[in-house]
Design a protein around this motif. Structure first.
Motif, PDB file in Angstrom:
ATOM      1  N   PHE A 218       0.839  -1.197   0.000  1.00  0.00           N
ATOM      2  CA  PHE A 218       0.000   0.000   0.000  1.00  0.00           C
ATOM      3  C   PHE A 218       0.869   1.241   0.000  1.00  0.00           C
ATOM      4  CE2 PHE A 218      -2.751   3.333   1.351  1.00  0.00           C
ATOM      5  CZ  PHE A 218      -4.058   2.945   1.075  1.00  0.00           C
ATOM      6  N   SER A 219       0.657   2.087  -0.997  1.00  0.00           N
ATOM      7  CA  SER A 219       1.313   3.385  -1.074  1.00  0.00           C
ATOM      8  C   SER A 219       0.233   4.458  -1.146  1.00  0.00           C
ATOM      9  CB  SER A 219       2.213   3.464  -2.315  1.00  0.00           C
ATOM     10  OG  SER A 219       2.502   4.799  -2.653  1.00  0.00           O
ATOM     11  N   LYS A 220       0.263   5.408  -0.228  1.00  0.00           N
ATOM     12  CA  LYS A 220      -0.744   6.481  -0.274  1.00  0.00           C
ATOM     13  C   LYS A 220      -0.654   7.238  -1.591  1.00  0.00           C
ATOM     14  CE  LYS A 220      -0.685   7.305   4.749  1.00  0.00           C
ATOM     15  NZ  LYS A 220       0.572   6.605   5.139  1.00  0.00           N
ATOM     16  N   TYR A 221       0.545   7.628  -1.948  1.00  0.00           N
ATOM     17  CA  TYR A 221       0.728   8.363  -3.207  1.00  0.00           C
ATOM     18  C   TYR A 221       0.360   7.484  -4.396  1.00  0.00           C
ATOM     19  CZ  TYR A 221       3.172  11.204  -6.768  1.00  0.00           C
ATOM     20  OH  TYR A 221       3.496  11.948  -7.884  1.00  0.00           O
ATOM     21  N   GLY A 222       0.718   6.197  -4.321  1.00  0.00           N
ATOM     22  CA  GLY A 222       0.383   5.287  -5.412  1.00  0.00           C
ATOM     23  C   GLY A 222      -1.116   5.114  -5.588  1.00  0.00           C
ATOM     24  N   ARG A 223      -1.839   4.908  -4.479  1.00  0.00           N
ATOM     25  CA  ARG A 223      -3.296   4.759  -4.559  1.00  0.00           C
ATOM     26  C   ARG A 223      -3.943   6.047  -5.073  1.00  0.00           C
ATOM     27  NH1 ARG A 223      -5.780   0.320  -1.879  1.00  0.00           N
ATOM     28  NH2 ARG A 223      -4.201  -1.316  -1.835  1.00  0.00           N
ATOM     29  N   ALA A 224      -3.449   7.181  -4.596  1.00  0.00           N
ATOM     30  CA  ALA A 224      -4.008   8.461  -5.034  1.00  0.00           C
ATOM     31  C   ALA A 224      -3.736   8.687  -6.519  1.00  0.00           C
ATOM     32  CB  ALA A 224      -3.415   9.588  -4.206  1.00  0.00           C
ATOM     33  N   TYR A 225      -2.548   8.321  -6.964  1.00  0.00           N
ATOM     34  CA  TYR A 225      -2.199   8.468  -8.382  1.00  0.00           C
ATOM     35  C   TYR A 225      -3.122   7.621  -9.260  1.00  0.00           C
ATOM     36  CZ  TYR A 225       0.368   7.551 -12.712  1.00  0.00           C
ATOM     37  OH  TYR A 225       0.716   7.387 -14.029  1.00  0.00           O
ATOM     38  N   MET A 226      -3.374   6.393  -8.841  1.00  0.00           N
ATOM     39  CA  MET A 226      -4.256   5.526  -9.622  1.00  0.00           C
ATOM     40  C   MET A 226      -5.678   6.070  -9.637  1.00  0.00           C
ATOM     41  SD  MET A 226      -2.827   1.752  -8.601  1.00  0.00           S
ATOM     42  CE  MET A 226      -3.999   0.939  -9.668  1.00  0.00           C
ATOM     43  N   ASP A 227      -6.132   6.607  -8.506  1.00  0.00           N
ATOM     44  CA  ASP A 227      -7.454   7.217  -8.448  1.00  0.00           C
ATOM     45  C   ASP A 227      -7.515   8.420  -9.383  1.00  0.00           C
ATOM     46  OD1 ASP A 227     -10.062   7.679  -7.659  1.00  0.00           O
ATOM     47  OD2 ASP A 227      -9.529   8.660  -5.795  1.00  0.00           O
ATOM     48  N   MET A 228      -6.457   9.224  -9.396  1.00  0.00           N
ATOM     49  CA  MET A 228      -6.399  10.385 -10.272  1.00  0.00           C
ATOM     50  C   MET A 228      -6.488   9.986 -11.738  1.00  0.00           C
ATOM     51  SD  MET A 228      -3.264  13.099 -10.682  1.00  0.00           S
ATOM     52  CE  MET A 228      -2.267  11.847 -11.529  1.00  0.00           C
ATOM     53  N   ARG A 229      -5.882   8.858 -12.068  1.00  0.00           N
ATOM     54  CA  ARG A 229      -5.898   8.397 -13.458  1.00  0.00           C
ATOM     55  C   ARG A 229      -7.226   7.766 -13.853  1.00  0.00           C
ATOM     56  NH1 ARG A 229      -1.034   5.010 -15.558  1.00  0.00           N
ATOM     57  NH2 ARG A 229      -2.380   5.232 -17.375  1.00  0.00           N
ATOM     58  N   GLY A 230      -8.085   7.523 -12.892  1.00  0.00           N
ATOM     59  CA  GLY A 230      -9.407   7.014 -13.216  1.00  0.00           C
ATOM     60  C   GLY A 230      -9.575   5.536 -13.047  1.00  0.00           C
ATOM     61  N   PHE A 231      -8.666   4.871 -12.303  1.00  0.00           N
ATOM     62  CA  PHE A 231      -8.820   3.444 -12.077  1.00  0.00           C
ATOM     63  C   PHE A 231     -10.054   3.179 -11.242  1.00  0.00           C
ATOM     64  CE2 PHE A 231      -8.097  -0.277  -9.366  1.00  0.00           C
ATOM     65  CZ  PHE A 231      -7.969  -1.238 -10.341  1.00  0.00           C
ATOM     66  N   ARG A 232     -10.924   2.268 -11.710  1.00  0.00           N
ATOM     67  CA  ARG A 232     -12.166   1.989 -10.982  1.00  0.00           C
ATOM     68  C   ARG A 232     -12.386   0.502 -10.727  1.00  0.00           C
ATOM     69  NH1 ARG A 232     -11.500   6.429 -10.319  1.00  0.00           N
ATOM     70  NH2 ARG A 232     -12.877   8.215 -10.523  1.00  0.00           N
ATOM     71  N   GLY A 233     -11.406  -0.338 -11.065  1.00  0.00           N
ATOM     72  CA  GLY A 233     -11.591  -1.756 -10.789  1.00  0.00           C
ATOM     73  C   GLY A 233     -11.501  -2.604 -12.042  1.00  0.00           C
ATOM     74  N   ALA A 234     -11.933  -3.859 -11.950  1.00  0.00           N
ATOM     75  CA  ALA A 234     -11.793  -4.804 -13.049  1.00  0.00           C
ATOM     76  C   ALA A 234     -12.522  -4.318 -14.285  1.00  0.00           C
ATOM     77  CB  ALA A 234     -12.317  -6.176 -12.629  1.00  0.00           C
ATOM     78  N   GLY A 235     -11.903  -4.532 -15.441  1.00  0.00           N
ATOM     79  CA  GLY A 235     -12.547  -4.205 -16.704  1.00  0.00           C
ATOM     80  C   GLY A 235     -12.342  -2.776 -17.161  1.00  0.00           C
ATOM     81  N   TYR A 236     -11.781  -1.909 -16.294  1.00  0.00           N
ATOM     82  CA  TYR A 236     -11.573  -0.516 -16.673  1.00  0.00           C
ATOM     83  C   TYR A 236     -10.312  -0.429 -17.519  1.00  0.00           C
ATOM     84  CZ  TYR A 236     -11.156   4.531 -16.450  1.00  0.00           C
ATOM     85  OH  TYR A 236     -11.076   5.854 -16.788  1.00  0.00           O
ATOM     86  N   VAL A 237     -10.402   0.189 -18.677  1.00  0.00           N
ATOM     87  CA  VAL A 237      -9.263   0.307 -19.589  1.00  0.00           C
ATOM     88  C   VAL A 237      -8.738   1.729 -19.549  1.00  0.00           C
ATOM     89  CG1 VAL A 237      -8.471   0.104 -21.952  1.00  0.00           C
ATOM     90  CG2 VAL A 237     -10.206  -1.475 -21.096  1.00  0.00           C
ATOM     91  N   MET A 238      -7.475   1.890 -19.194  1.00  0.00           N
ATOM     92  CA  MET A 238      -6.876   3.208 -19.158  1.00  0.00           C
ATOM     93  C   MET A 238      -6.360   3.584 -20.536  1.00  0.00           C
ATOM     94  SD  MET A 238      -4.806   3.249 -15.627  1.00  0.00           S
ATOM     95  CE  MET A 238      -5.217   2.085 -14.350  1.00  0.00           C
ATOM     96  N   GLU A 239      -6.366   4.875 -20.815  1.00  0.00           N
ATOM     97  CA  GLU A 239      -5.923   5.360 -22.110  1.00  0.00           C
ATOM     98  C   GLU A 239      -4.400   5.369 -22.196  1.00  0.00           C
ATOM     99  OE1 GLU A 239      -7.636   9.159 -22.681  1.00  0.00           O
ATOM    100  OE2 GLU A 239      -9.693   8.410 -22.819  1.00  0.00           O
TER     101      GLU A 239
END
Length: 253
Positions: A218-239
């Motif tokens: 668990f990384s606070k900055y890492g989790r926040a970065y992924m949230d910022m990029r729009g990660f929402r769970g399985a099946g989500y495709v990032m650009e």
């Protein structure tokens, strides 16, 4: 400022706890550790990174060696608040943290406005070297949280921290502004870190197993970065191109 340790070398093990697990573990820990003199504290951080987020993207790929740069304060922050510029490095599971202290305005001006270093110490020279290596480091994210820190009754090197209300924001990162950000944890969750110079007490390891509390990455900055990029769970495709860690999370979410 002399009460603060400038150099740390230790193992940090992280766990995510439900509120029920937190209550039961706090009761158990009362025989081993006490809440430190600061009690419950709101901790504020600015994380610095390159425009393409090179530092956090490298970190999320779980390399043998990784590092980050941040500016930290405790409680309400103004120009004259004590602050810390910290380099945090991790090599083969061991965390090395080096930091220098000064007023918030001086630290902020140095990191953001190309001001002068806080002092002429070896650690300040390392921070300057870090900035020169990466170049163009910018304040990219605010992360704040409430922390309860405990220190061992018999071993001052044994520490446990409990963090909750972890929030992130990219809205003009400046700790003099109270910004309400997005939550990282679910309601009632706590992030626990056990910090030891040597091994963990066996009695504590057994209690963690009994409560079904297991280590997590668990990384606070890492989790926040992924949230910022729009990660929402399985099946989500990032650009954008994904790190291996992001691909792993998507595969198993």
């Amino acid at each position: 400022m002399s009460n603060y340790i400038e150099v740390f070398e230790r193992t940090e093990i992280k766990y995510l706890l439900s509120h029920e697990q937190y209550v039961k573990l706090r009761e158990f820990l009362s025989d081993y550790a006490r809440v430190d003199d600061y009690g419950r504290t709101r901790i504020h951080n600015i994380y610095f990174d390159t425009p393409d987020y090179r530092l956090i993207r490298t970190s999320l790929d779980k390399p043998v060696y990784k590092e980050k740069l941040r500016l930290r304060t405790y409680g309400d922050t103004n120009d004259f608040t004590d602050s810390f510029i910290e380099i945090k490095k991790k090599y083969k599971g061991i965390v090395y943290k080096r930091r220098v202290s000064g007023t918030y305005k001086k630290a902020y001006d140095y990191l953001v406005r190309d001001g002068y270093p806080l002092d002429d110490s070896q650690i300040s020279r390392e921070i300057e070297g870090f900035r020169n290596i990466y170049g163009n480091l910018k304040p990219v994210m605010n992360i704040s949280y409430d922390r309860i820190a405990m220190v061992g009754l018999d071993d001052p090197n044994f520490r446990v921290t409990f963090d909750t209300n972890i929030q992130w924001s990219t809205d003009k990162p400046d700790l003099r502004r109270e910004v309400r950000g997005r939550e990282i944890l679910k309601e009632g969750e706590w992030l626990m870190e056990i910090k030891v110079a040597e091994g963990m007490p066996m009695s504590l390891a057994r209690r963690l197993s009994e409560l079904k509390i297991f280590p997590t990455s668990f990384s606070k900055y890492g989790r926040a970065y992924m949230d910022m990029r729009g990660f929402r769970g399985a099946g989500y495709v990032m650009e954008q191109e994904q790190t291996s860690y992001e691909r792993e999370v998507i595969a198993y979410a």
